[in-house]
Scaffold this motif. Structure first.
Motif: not given
Length: 347
Positions: A63-79
């Motif tokens: 789609a033409g977008v460069h993303v960098r992902t991070e997984n907190f694996a501790q629930g949505g509140s941390k995100v």
């Protein structure tokens, strides 16, 4: 000395090259720097599967977008904390957090719907004394959730509020999701577990326990919440969406492709496309979980205004800041970027 024709021709080439670079790289331009768009996800639960598929299959790059992902694996509140602090650009989390942020006078808007329904279950070991038909039997038990302030936490507090049970009657403990959450139940660290697939399927397939309350189906969600409960979304601070509309549209385009892939692809093939880091337990059990969860995923990424009333009603039961605030749901979401992506794909 270069001729005027040569200089003019060179200028045209440079302008064209700059335009081409801008066109293919706008998705990676954030602020004054050319850098990846930072997207953070709260857990490996299956509600977030459309994001995992888009990431694994390279749909963001397409789609033409460069993303960098991070997984907190501790629930949505941390995100959510990371988003508000500015350490991430886009969050993969649950829609109800956008309501909470508006109550705190922070403008956060969901712009792609991934999961149209809860997907949550409450499970207990086979010898549990809790009986949903006798709500008071939950008293004194330790209940595992993904993290404090997460939607699994809201599930528990809604159950307690609905049945007039004091929150202090139980202990609510963050245990994460997936295999870690299953282990917490199996090892007796918690008596009950509120979690998502694949944890729910792993509990049953391994004989660890049984599902006591199931909100994965539309019927189950209506029994638990009184209506459908939209969950996994992509959301961002409203200012980011206003400043980078093309980035948001391209992210939406990638997610729509992932939603179509999930709808049209057998569970085994979906799981085969995922790297090991996204798969909890063995792949066969994970494929079973995907099969059971397929009904919760959105088909077109769009929000249905009527369904958003359910999480608002639930939050008002126990969240004082939401209960005391005038919430404008129209400001918690937008279908603009999904509609733009749909229009672009139909051309």
């Amino acid at each position: 000395m270069f001729s005027r024709k040569f200089i003019a021709a060179a200028a045209i080439v440079l302008v064209a090259a700059a335009a081409a670079l801008a066109g293919c790289g706008q998705g990676a331009i954030v602020g004054s720097e050319r850098r990846p768009v930072r997207i953070s996800v709260g857990s490996y639960n299956l509600n977030n599967l459309p994001f995992f598929v888009a990431d694994a299959n390279g749909y963001f790059a397409e789609a033409g977008v460069h993303v960098r992902t991070e997984n907190f694996a501790q629930g949505g509140s941390k995100v959510l904390q990371a988003l508000v602090a500015g350490s991430t650009d886009v969050a993969v989390g649950f829609y109800d957090h956008t309501i909470q942020m508006q109550a705190k006078h922070k403008e956060v808007s969901a712009f792609v719907l991934l999961s149209r329904n809860s997907g949550l279950v409450l499970a207990g070991r086979n010898d549990t004394r809790f009986d949903p038909k006798q709500p008071q039997s939950i008293g004194g038990l330790k209940i595992g959730i993904t993290a404090p302030g997460s939607s699994s936490d809201f599930f528990v507090r809604h159950f307690l509020s609905r049945h007039g049970i004091d929150e202090n009657a139980v202990s609510i403990i963050g245990v994460g999701s997936g295999a870690a959450a299953v282990a917490a139940l199996q090892q007796g660290k918690v008596d009950l577990l509120v979690n998502y697939d694949p944890a729910a399927t792993l509990i049953e397939s391994r004989g660890i326990g049984r599902i006591l309350i199931d909100a994965r189906s539309d019927e189950g969600a209506r029994a638990v919440y009184g209506g459908l409960y939209p969950t996994s979304v992509l959301y961002a601070q409203s200012g980011f969406l206003q400043e980078h509309p093309q980035v948001a549209e391209r992210i939406a385009r990638a997610q729509l492709k992932a939603l179509r892939f999930i709808e049209s692809t057998p569970p085994e093939q979906i799981v085969a496309a995922l790297p090991d880091r996204y798969v909890s337990g063995d792949r066969a059990a994970y494929a079973q979980a995907v099969a059971r969860a397929k009904a919760i995923f959105s088909r077109d990424g769009r929000f249905v205004a009527a369904d958003l009333q359910t999480p608002l009603a639930v939050l008002r039961e126990f969240d004082r800041s939401v209960a005391g605030a005038k919430i404008d749901l129209d400001k918690t979401y937008t279908n603009r970027f999904v509609d733009d992506a749909l229009a672009a794909s139909s051309r």
